[in-house]
Scaffold this active site. Structure first.
Site, short mmCIF file in Angstrom:
data_model
loop_
_atom_site.label_atom_id
_atom_site.label_comp_id
_atom_site.label_asym_id
_atom_site.label_seq_id
_atom_site.Cartn_x
_atom_site.Cartn_y
_atom_site.Cartn_z
N ASP A 388 0.86 -1.16 0.00
CA ASP A 388 0.00 0.00 0.00
C ASP A 388 0.90 1.22 0.00
OD1 ASP A 388 -2.30 1.62 0.57
OD2 ASP A 388 -1.48 1.77 2.59
N PHE A 522 2.38 42.65 0.14
CA PHE A 522 1.01 43.10 0.02
C PHE A 522 0.08 41.92 0.33
CE2 PHE A 522 2.24 41.48 -4.10
CZ PHE A 522 1.14 40.79 -4.55
N LYS A 540 -16.80 7.75 -20.12
CA LYS A 540 -15.44 7.32 -20.41
C LYS A 540 -15.32 5.81 -20.53
CE LYS A 540 -12.57 11.06 -18.61
NZ LYS A 540 -11.71 11.41 -17.47
N ASN A 629 -8.33 -0.61 4.53
CA ASN A 629 -8.52 -0.93 3.12
C ASN A 629 -7.49 -1.92 2.61
OD1 ASN A 629 -6.48 0.85 3.46
ND2 ASN A 629 -6.89 2.02 1.61
N ASP A 630 -6.51 -2.23 3.43
CA ASP A 630 -5.50 -3.21 3.01
C ASP A 630 -5.80 -4.60 3.53
OD1 ASP A 630 -4.01 -1.12 1.85
OD2 ASP A 630 -3.27 -0.60 3.85
#
Lengths: 989, 344
Positions: A388, A522, A540, A629-630
């Site tokens: 990952d 400024f 797509k 998610n791993d």
């Protein structure tokens, strides 16, 4: 594709109705959790069941039962049962130790304290007493004791912040908000009067889903969603307190529902071993059949004539009876102690991983942790690495260092000259806190000088400052950026440093203060309107599909060879690349590349890629990651490694090995993996070897005793062979063997190839060992037999008996087998000495004692007096030198010849080690006196860490990196876009 | 987080050599030089030992006379089990060309007799033989009880098949004068057998102790009549019986029958000359196609006259030497062009 992580594969539990403030109506599982395997009562039956389910143990139990049949067993009734019990006891102790830890951990969790409202009073109770329907109060920093519906909080509109690291590994704060109907229930009195029901779905493992209804008496039904639910294991942050109603407890909570047992992974070596055990079992059957046939033949030809046994019962003629006898006789061909030896060995190896100070991360006080010991040797065989990216490779520490605008590159690396090393990623957390190393005056100068690209630069910086979901928080003069992903924060900080300061966010605009930090100062606050973009995929789709097919064809010519290129593919494209028609081509392409980067892929895709590669190439894969998610790929890969420490526990809890830093993977693989593989395989081969040596002798003896099933050795000597007399050498081989030092393993990553390709353990090596053992057993039996058959070996002229021969042969076997272990040992530690010499000594001592106990203790009458006679025989001592020498000289000659003809890399490295130790510093010269360049270079590296080119190029064939895709319970982006940081928040700190 | 004090590092692993896998170790090393050295010395040692062993084995003398077929009529008589009570004697003259110096041992040797059969080896009662319980016959199948259910003493197949030829060696000084060579029938057994494993119930009256038992079916006389003259050689303590009870490992075996009593004429051993064995031929071997012989042998420090061990040493030594020469050849040829991994 069945995958443990795929959700929705469970039957839905029935929906539940929870009555508020009516505890007696809520009958659900309690909040006590138990992750332990056994309790005091269930231990024995469950443990025995687990053990007997293993084929080898079942086999030995079967043998032990066979031995109970009268007159079948040549080795008595208990010679298998007792070793089996010893072995099961050891395995049992190991289980108890492991389970005790789990009990302790469970206990600690169950005894945590929380506050609930009961009978109108706030009580402090322990977690396990929390029940469904309870109203709990959780204060800042505490963990939620169960899954709770949020009623109200100290924050306005019943908002609260939680950290869900324990669940999904994300450390950023998430917002949960109670219903407006309940937001004002802030006092005990109000809560006490609460009455009504909550209806919600049954317990399930969907972390991001929750549907229910709150039905307060006298009010209309309101829907509850995932926004209102606070899950067990989440931590309350930046919020003084919350009130909530418990809906799921204990094992019903989503956390526990998700912590199902990781799939049982078995290592490659273990599978091969099982096959070999089966093969040996086949051989055993063949031997038994041959012997029974021999017995049949012998009884036909001799049985009638041998008057001295003629009157015997007829059982000796029964083929089936004989078969059982021979199965018992040869059963130890399958090493009874192998499984338990391996278990202890691997357990210790796992301890070594835990104990490694090089893999201890001082930053968060985290040592490495082997969560399983099954796969140690698999770590030495990894060919494909899946990593990952976000978090794992980057440690979530992002710096804005370099950019390229309109073709001009800004920013520079002073350290660029150096090879980028894995150290650069993680080992040193950058000291600067503003996470911006960018230092290139040219960029600002180009703006001021009205360089042709100046508008582009301005546009670039504006975009940096605008396109993100970062929330600015003013802390005095400082602005603290709260970002869900560290890359965003890094970019915004980069922009800030370059004068485009992001100061505030309103739902429809962001405010940027453009500050030039050159001499002219400024300020011009700029407000940029945000047009919401919807993430345009549909149109797509077809185009992408066509494109990838086209690309694959174009790339077809790249297939089939090693391409020194990297392949980058994103999640959407990957979806098509993994579709059935092109999957094969895509995989071939990916496999031919040095590295493949897949960005913005979903967890499911991650594990799918791992699965596809695993199935296609039949090589060992390793997945490493740090977040929830791993989990999918961690569980799918042969070996899953989790990054532990600051990123929550989900990945860690599902991994096989947990390390604190990505860079520790190097040592985990190159040292621990390679060593473990080496050790385990040596241990297995040696166990097979020693059993074949001893028990084939019984077959040779059968040839001279008319296949009657008589054993040459005393029955308990046989029985204790594996558990005492040759028990130690496999342990020292399995625990202390080192082919070369840790430094060399790291310095010469090519060494990893040896284990990676399984050179130490394959069918060829296995049969080599078996044939070697066969030859040894021949020598060990026929030498003493020929020496003792016709001769008078005792100077007193006395005759000898079968046990005299047996004890001599047995002693030679023990000595040979122990010395063989010594030959196999590359690193002789004090334990090796203990094992080799100690085993021999143990046998001799046992032999001495065992020969004197009859008739005081009524066993082994035939052994009485053996030791004195054997040890006083000159033949014994002469053979003691000759026979093991004759056996082992063959081994040594073979090895020396191989060594002389062609040195392996390992031998070369070993030689180098010895030389450098001897010379202090090794300056090696070839025959011409020239320095050996490459060696010299290698030696110069002494003390330096591995250049990663070696690591990548030669050891790990490929790497796959995944870039993380954001996801969350509530779309984080939407929440943040709704933020208005210009308004003052009434937060009491 | 970065300033964690040392004492807070509660989970820092112990930095010991054992736990860090850095135990001091030394390595077995198979360099050509070392291996060659080991092989050469081993080879020399084995060759020397072999020569010494062969020489010592040849210094012993052994005479073996196979009398299975010489006493053909006796062999034929014993073919039939019903002739067990008919006595058959047989005299075998032989010439001893050189004198046998020192202790001379007399053995009987059987060929093709499987004392190592599983059910044969088991068929004995050690509890009975130790004298504690003469009626303990559980393990003795199929020779536990006689037909009228009296326990057999000594029970079991081993005891039942005891070798029962008597062999008497005579020295024929000339054609008319024949003297019996004095043989000791004591000290034939392992010390532990005679003094631990085999004990008579009580020494006073053996026949009384064995009342209620019966003799093995193949035996002509009961256990307590094996040697009526010497009570220390009678009953379970009979040396011939004890020797027989030690089951041999191989189907060819020899067992000690007597030791030369070195007195008078035989003080130095057996002088050269004419001898004869006078054998009472009882033990049937032709029925199982076996053979039997009588052996006279002297012994040396390493045993009898078998050359096997000496030859084994010599051959091992020779092979080791050959191997080392071969390895040396390989080593020398490869030395110059030895490939290093790192050059590749």
């Amino acid at each position: 594709m069945s995958r443990a992580t795929s959700v929705g594969d469970q039957l839905e539990a029935p929906a539940r109705t929870i009555y508020l403030n009516q505890p007696h109506l809520n009958k659900f599982r309690d909040n006590q959790i138990s992750t332990a395997k056994y309790s005091v009562l269930t231990f024995l039956p469950r443990f025995l069941y687990e053990q007997i389910r293993r084929a080898a143990n079942a086999f030995f139990l079967f043998i032990a039962l066979l031995q109970q049949i009268p007159d079948v067993s040549p080795t008595g009734r208990y010679t298998t049962l007792v070793p089996l019990i010893i072995i099961l006891t050891i395995a049992g102790i190991k289980e108890i130790v492991e389970d005790f830890k789990r009990h302790k951990a469970d206990n600690a969790v169950n005894k945590k304290k929380t506050i609930v409202l009961r009978n109108g009073v706030w009580h402090t109770i322990v977690w396990k007493e929390v029940a469904v329907g309870d109203i709990v109060k959780v204060v800042n920093g505490q963990y939620l004791p169960a899954d709770v519906v949020l009623l109200s909080s100290s924050e306005p509109q019943a908002m609260c912040y939680v950290e869900t690291a324990n669940l999904d590994g994300e450390t950023n704060l998430k917002i949960r908000q109670g219903l407006s109907h309940t937001a004002d229930m802030q006092t005990r009195e109000v809560l006490m009067k609460l009455s009504g029901t909550i209806e919600c779905e049954g317990p399930n493992r969907h972390l991001y889903d929750f549907t229910g209804n709150l039905n307060l008496d006298g009010k209309s039904l309101v829907a509850l969603g995932p926004d209102q639910i606070l899950l067990r294991g989440t931590q309350l942050r930046n919020t003084q307190w919350v009130f909530g109603i418990v809906v799921y407890t204990g094992h019903d909570t989503k956390l526990m529902q998700n912590s199902t047992k990781a799939p049982l992974k078995r290592s490659n070596v273990e599978k091969v071993t099982n096959v070999q055990i089966l093969v040996l079992f086949g051989i055993l059957l063949v031997m038994a059949l041959v012997s029974s046939a021999g017995a049949l033949y012998w009884n036909r030809s001799h049985g009638e004539k041998n008057w001295y046994i003629k009157k015997m019962d007829t059982t000796s003629d029964n083929f089936g009876y004989n078969l059982l006898t021979f199965i018992i006789l040869y059963n130890n061909l399958i090493p009874i102690s192998l499984l338990v030896t391996l278990e202890v060995v691997k357990y210790t190896q796992a301890l070594f991983i835990n104990w490694d100070t090089d893999m201890y991360y001082i930053g968060n006080d985290t040592p490495a942790m082997a969560r399983t010991s099954n796969l140690n040797e698999e770590l030495g065989q990894v060919k494909y690495l899946f990593s990952d990216k976000t978090g794992t490779l980057t440690c979530n520490i992002m710096n804005f260092k370099k950019c390229s605008i309109a073709g001009v590159t800004y920013g520079h690396f002073p350290e660029l000259a150096r090879e980028p090393s894995s150290d650069d990623f993680c080992r040193m957390p950058p000291p600067c806190s503003d996470s911006c190393d960018f230092d290139d005056p040219r960029l600002l100068k180009n703006i001021e000088d009205r360089h042709p690209t100046a508008p582009c630069i301005q546009e670039f910086l504006t975009l940096l400052a605008v396109c993100h979901t970062v929330v600015p928080e003013k802390d005095g003069d400082n602005i603290i950026y709260q970002a869900s992903s560290p890359d965003e924060a890094a970019l915004v900080k980069g922009a800030k440093k370059l004068g485009f300061v992001f100061t505030a966010r309103t739902p429809f605009s962001v405010i940027i203060e453009a500050v030039s930090n050159t001499c002219v100062r400024f300020r011009s606050p700029t407000s940029v309107k945000i047009v919401p973009v919807k993430w345009h995929v549909c149109c797509k789709v077809q185009a992408t599909r066509a494109a990838i097919t086209q690309h694959c064809t174009d790339l077809g010519n790249l297939l089939g060879k090693e391409n020194d290129v990297a392949l980058i593919i994103d999640g959407h494209t990957l979806k098509y690349a993994l579709s059935f028609e092109v999957r094969r081509s895509f995989l071939d392409l990916a496999l031919s590349c040095k590295a493949v980067i897949c960005c913005r892929v979903s967890p499911l895709q991650k594990s799918e890629i791992v699965d596809v590669v695993k199935k296609r190439v039949k090589a060992i894969t390793l997945a490493i990651g740090d977040g929830a998610n791993d989990v999918g790929m961690i569980q799918t890969a042969h070996v899953g490694v989790g990054i532990s420490g600051n990123e929550g526990m989900q990945a860690t809890n599902n991994s096989d090995y947990a390390i604190a830093q990505f860079s520790y993977l190097e040592k985990l693989l190159l040292v621990h993996g390679a060593w473990s593989y080496n050790r385990v395989t040596k241990c297995i081969l040696y166990c097979f070897y020693k059993n074949v040596v001893l028990y084939i002798i019984e077959l040779w003896f059968a040839f001279v005793n008319g296949f009657s099933g008589q054993i040459l050795f005393e029955r308990w000597c046989i029985g204790l062979y594996n558990v005492i007399f040759t028990a130690l050498p496999p342990f020292t081989l399995g625990i202390f063997e080192r082919s070369c030092t840790q430094e060399s393993m790291l310095r010469f990553p090519q060494l990893y190839k040896i284990t990676q390709n399984g050179e130490g353990f394959n069918t060829k090596v296995f049969w080599g060992h078996c044939i070697n053992a066969l030859v040894h057993s021949l020598i060990l039996f026929w030498f003493p037999m020929k020496a003792l058959e016709h001769d008078t070996v005792l100077t007193s002229g006395h005759a000898t008996d079968y046990l005299f021969v047996g004890n001599i042969v047995y002693t030679y076997v023990v000595v040979t087998v122990c010395l063989k272990a010594g030959l196999e040992t590359t690193a002789w530690t004090k334990f090796s000495h203990l094992a080799v010499w100690g085993s021999m000594l143990t046998w001799l001592v046992f032999f001495g004692i065992y020969s004197t106990i009859w008739p005081t203790i009524p066993i082994a009458p035939d052994m009485r007096g053996q030791a004195t006679m054997v040890l006083s025989s000159a033949h014994f001592w002469l053979g003691l030198f000759l026979v093991p020498t004759a056996c082992l000289i063959e081994d040594v000659a073979w090895r020396a010849a191989k060594h002389t003809c062609k040195k392996t890399l390992l031998e070369e490295v070993q030689e180098l080690e010895t030389k450098s130790r001897v010379l202090g510093k090794a300056v090696l010269r070839d025959s011409n006196g020239k320095r050996l360049n490459e060696r010299d270079r290698l030696i110069k590296r002494l003390g330096r860490k591995t250049p990663p080119t070696l690591f990548r190029g030669s050891s790990l064939q490929q790497g796959y990196a995944f870039s993380q895709e954001e996801h969350g319970a509530v779309s984080q982006e939407e929440v943040i876009r709704a933020y208005d940081t210009t308004k003052k928040k009434c937060r009491k700190k | 987080m970065e300033e964690t004090p040392q004492h807070c590092l509660s989970r820092l692993p112990d930095n010991s050599a054992l736990k860090q896998q850095e135990l001091p170790a030394h390595r077995l090393y198979f360099t050509a030089r070392r291996v060659l050295f080991v092989f050469f010395t081993t080879g020399i040692f084995c060759l020397c030992m072999g020569i010494i062993l062969i020489l010592s084995a040849r210094s012993t003398q052994e005479i073996e006379i196979n009398y299975t077929r010489i006493c053909a009529n006796c062999a034929k008589l014993r073919e039939n089990a019903s002739n067990f009570d008919k006595e058959c004697t047989c005299s075998i003259p032989f010439y001893l060309s050189g004198k046998m110096m020192g202790n001379v041992y007399m053995y009987y040797k059987l060929y093709g007799f499987y004392q190592n059969l599983y059910r044969y080896v088991r068929s004995r009662s050690n509890r009975q033989l130790v004298g504690k319980d003469v009626k303990a016959v559980e393990d003795c199948a199929p020779f536990k009880m006689s037909e009228n259910k009296t326990p057999i003493v000594p029970c079991g197949a081993i005891a039942n098949s005891m070798f029962n030829d008597t062999i008497i060696l005579s020295h024929n000084i000339n054609s008319s004068v024949q003297i019996k060579v004095p043989m000791l029938k004591s000290g034939l057994t392992w010390w532990t057998d005679k003094y631990v494993k085999f004990q008579n119930p009580s020494s006073k009256n053996l026949a009384d102790e064995f009342r209620g038992t019966t003799k093995p079916p193949n035996w002509p006389k009961p256990i307590y009549d094996l040697d009526k003259k010497d009570p220390r050689n009678n009953g379970f303590l009979n040396d011939d019986f004890i020797v027989w009870m030690r089951a041999a490992a191989f189907p060819t075996f020899k067992k000690l029958y007597g030791r030369l009593n070195r007195t008078h004429h035989f003080i130095e051993g057996l002088p050269a000359g004419n001898y004869s064995f006078n054998i009472t031929y009882n033990f049937p071997v032709t029925r199982f196609q076996g053979e039997k012989s009588v052996v006279l042998s002297t012994l040396t420090w390493c045993g009898g006259n078998s050359l096997f061990l000496g030859l084994a040493y010599t051959v091992t030594g020779a092979i080791t030497w050959l191997a080392s020469f071969a390895m040396m050849a390989i080593h020398i040829t490869l030395k110059n062009k030895q490939m290093s991994f790192f050059h590749q």
